[in-house]
Design a protein around this motif. Structure first.
Motif, PDB file in Angstrom:
ATOM      1  N   ILE A 165      -4.589  -0.270 -57.844  1.00 28.78           N
ATOM      2  CA  ILE A 165      -3.910   0.943 -57.400  1.00 28.78           C
ATOM      3  C   ILE A 165      -2.436   0.591 -57.369  1.00 28.78           C
ATOM      4  CG2 ILE A 165      -3.455   2.483 -55.443  1.00 28.78           C
ATOM      5  CD1 ILE A 165      -6.432   2.363 -54.789  1.00 28.78           C
ATOM      6  N   VAL A 166      -1.625   1.428 -58.027  1.00 25.29           N
ATOM      7  CA  VAL A 166      -0.184   1.220 -58.057  1.00 25.29           C
ATOM      8  C   VAL A 166       0.444   2.293 -57.181  1.00 25.29           C
ATOM      9  CG1 VAL A 166       1.861   0.948 -59.506  1.00 25.29           C
ATOM     10  CG2 VAL A 166      -0.387   0.333 -60.415  1.00 25.29           C
ATOM     11  N   THR A 167       1.354   1.875 -56.296  1.00 23.82           N
ATOM     12  CA  THR A 167       1.994   2.813 -55.368  1.00 23.82           C
ATOM     13  C   THR A 167       3.514   2.707 -55.449  1.00 23.82           C
ATOM     14  OG1 THR A 167       1.904   1.209 -53.549  1.00 23.82           O
ATOM     15  CG2 THR A 167       0.062   2.760 -53.734  1.00 23.82           C
ATOM     16  N   THR A 168       4.168   3.797 -55.137  1.00 20.46           N
ATOM     17  CA  THR A 168       5.623   3.847 -55.019  1.00 20.46           C
ATOM     18  C   THR A 168       5.972   5.065 -54.176  1.00 20.46           C
ATOM     19  OG1 THR A 168       7.705   3.623 -56.261  1.00 20.46           O
ATOM     20  CG2 THR A 168       6.104   5.232 -57.097  1.00 20.46           C
ATOM     21  N   LEU A 169       7.235   5.417 -54.144  1.00 20.33           N
ATOM     22  CA  LEU A 169       7.684   6.643 -53.484  1.00 20.33           C
ATOM     23  C   LEU A 169       8.200   7.609 -54.537  1.00 20.33           C
ATOM     24  CD1 LEU A 169       9.676   5.213 -50.428  1.00 20.33           C
ATOM     25  CD2 LEU A 169       7.396   6.244 -50.429  1.00 20.33           C
ATOM     26  N   HIS A 170       7.912   8.893 -54.361  1.00 15.79           N
ATOM     27  CA  HIS A 170       8.420   9.888 -55.302  1.00 15.79           C
ATOM     28  C   HIS A 170       9.938   9.987 -55.128  1.00 15.79           C
ATOM     29  CE1 HIS A 170       9.043  13.523 -57.565  1.00 15.79           C
ATOM     30  NE2 HIS A 170       7.822  13.356 -58.057  1.00 15.79           N
ATOM     31  N   PRO A 171      10.708   9.950 -56.216  1.00 13.16           N
ATOM     32  CA  PRO A 171      12.175   9.950 -56.095  1.00 13.16           C
ATOM     33  C   PRO A 171      12.750  11.227 -55.506  1.00 13.16           C
ATOM     34  CG  PRO A 171      11.515  10.212 -58.388  1.00 13.16           C
ATOM     35  CD  PRO A 171      10.267   9.915 -57.604  1.00 13.16           C
ATOM     36  N   ASP A 172      12.048  12.349 -55.652  1.00  6.36           N
ATOM     37  CA  ASP A 172      12.566  13.626 -55.136  1.00  6.36           C
ATOM     38  C   ASP A 172      12.165  13.882 -53.693  1.00  6.36           C
ATOM     39  OD1 ASP A 172      13.685  14.144 -57.642  1.00  6.36           O
ATOM     40  OD2 ASP A 172      11.889  15.198 -58.337  1.00  6.36           O
ATOM     41  N   THR A 173      10.907  13.585 -53.363  1.00  7.29           N
ATOM     42  CA  THR A 173      10.388  13.933 -52.043  1.00  7.29           C
ATOM     43  C   THR A 173      10.364  12.761 -51.066  1.00  7.29           C
ATOM     44  OG1 THR A 173       8.108  13.412 -52.635  1.00  7.29           O
ATOM     45  CG2 THR A 173       8.889  15.661 -53.106  1.00  7.29           C
ATOM     46  N   ILE A 180       4.127  10.482 -63.825  1.00  5.94           N
ATOM     47  CA  ILE A 180       5.003   9.708 -64.712  1.00  5.94           C
ATOM     48  C   ILE A 180       6.461   9.763 -64.260  1.00  5.94           C
ATOM     49  CG2 ILE A 180       5.400  11.489 -66.454  1.00  5.94           C
ATOM     50  CD1 ILE A 180       4.949   8.963 -68.464  1.00  5.94           C
ATOM     51  N   ARG A 181       6.930  10.896 -63.790  1.00  4.87           N
ATOM     52  CA  ARG A 181       8.328  10.999 -63.346  1.00  4.87           C
ATOM     53  C   ARG A 181       8.611  10.031 -62.207  1.00  4.87           C
ATOM     54  NH1 ARG A 181      12.820  12.706 -61.614  1.00  4.87           N
ATOM     55  NH2 ARG A 181      13.482  14.431 -60.393  1.00  4.87           N
ATOM     56  N   ALA A 182       7.692   9.928 -61.273  1.00  6.22           N
ATOM     57  CA  ALA A 182       7.889   9.019 -60.134  1.00  6.22           C
ATOM     58  C   ALA A 182       8.043   7.582 -60.614  1.00  6.22           C
ATOM     59  CB  ALA A 182       6.720   9.133 -59.161  1.00  6.22           C
ATOM     60  N   PHE A 183       7.215   7.160 -61.562  1.00  7.41           N
ATOM     61  CA  PHE A 183       7.276   5.778 -62.019  1.00  7.41           C
ATOM     62  C   PHE A 183       8.373   5.537 -63.048  1.00  7.41           C
ATOM     63  CE2 PHE A 183       3.123   5.873 -60.026  1.00  7.41           C
ATOM     64  CZ  PHE A 183       3.217   4.738 -59.239  1.00  7.41           C
ATOM     65  N   GLU A 184       8.809   6.582 -63.753  1.00  7.89           N
ATOM     66  CA  GLU A 184       9.962   6.446 -64.653  1.00  7.89           C
ATOM     67  C   GLU A 184      11.229   6.147 -63.856  1.00  7.89           C
ATOM     68  OE1 GLU A 184       9.512   9.093 -68.653  1.00  7.89           O
ATOM     69  OE2 GLU A 184       9.777  10.197 -66.785  1.00  7.89           O
TER      70      GLU A 184
END
Length: 173
Positions: free
Chosen positions: A26-34, A66-70
């Motif tokens: 499982i790959v996690t990050t934070l959404h750049p917009d929210t 994809i946008r979040a990870f880009e």
């Protein structure tokens, strides 16, 4: 010398690839917009280099994430343990809220969602070093800043389905 056209179709290629067992992450990050947690199940994970410590994974171009990870500067790759099949399934579908609902996670020093250490076979906190768009996927290369592991057996993906590691099957017999 020129490239020859494939002598197979996409389903045949997918079936052949399915004969290679992989781990489940499982790959996690934070959404750049929210700024909200984002996470998904991924089986396309590999090591690249020990020095510097590099790993790679890929994400389909039509992923809703994809946008979040880009744009993510960092992400965390969690190698799932054999007893985390339900978590793997939950993070493979549904809304982001549904994926994280009830998940045992905290945030790391950068505020990224990190599944509890005791829940995973291994984890890699990565700086997003490079991204490449190839075919119908984006390939992400991460430079590992922190990592760790437990003695849990990993969950395996094989022939289009989740599976137990051979040792886990032997222990159940």
């Amino acid at each position: 010398m020129s490239l020859r056209a494939p002598d197979f179709d996409s389903p045949a290629f997918r079936t052949a690839l399915g004969r290679f067992a992989t781990g489940v992450t499982i790959v996690t990050t934070l959404h750049p917009d929210t700024g909200k947690p984002v996470g998904l199940t991924v089986s396309s994970f590999n090591s690249v280099s020990l020095n510097p410590p590099l790993v790679l994974w890929s994400l389909t171009q039509d992923s809703s994430n994809i946008r979040a990870f880009e744009q993510a500067e960092r992400y965390i790759i969690h190698v799932l343990a054999a007893d985390q099949l339900d978590l793997a399934r939950r993070f493979s579908k549904g809304t982001i809220e549904e994926r994280f609902a009830g998940a045992n996670y905290e945030t790391n020093a950068y505020g990224l969602p990190k599944l509890a250490n005791e829940c995973c076979a291994a984890w890699f906190e990565c700086y997003s070093r490079n991204r490449y768009h190839e075919g119908d996927h984006m390939i992400l290369i991460g430079e590992v800043e922190r990592c760790g592991h437990t003695h849990s057996l990993p969950l395996v993906y094989h022939a289009g389905s989740f599976d137990l590691t051979p040792q886990a099957i032997i222990n159940k017999v």
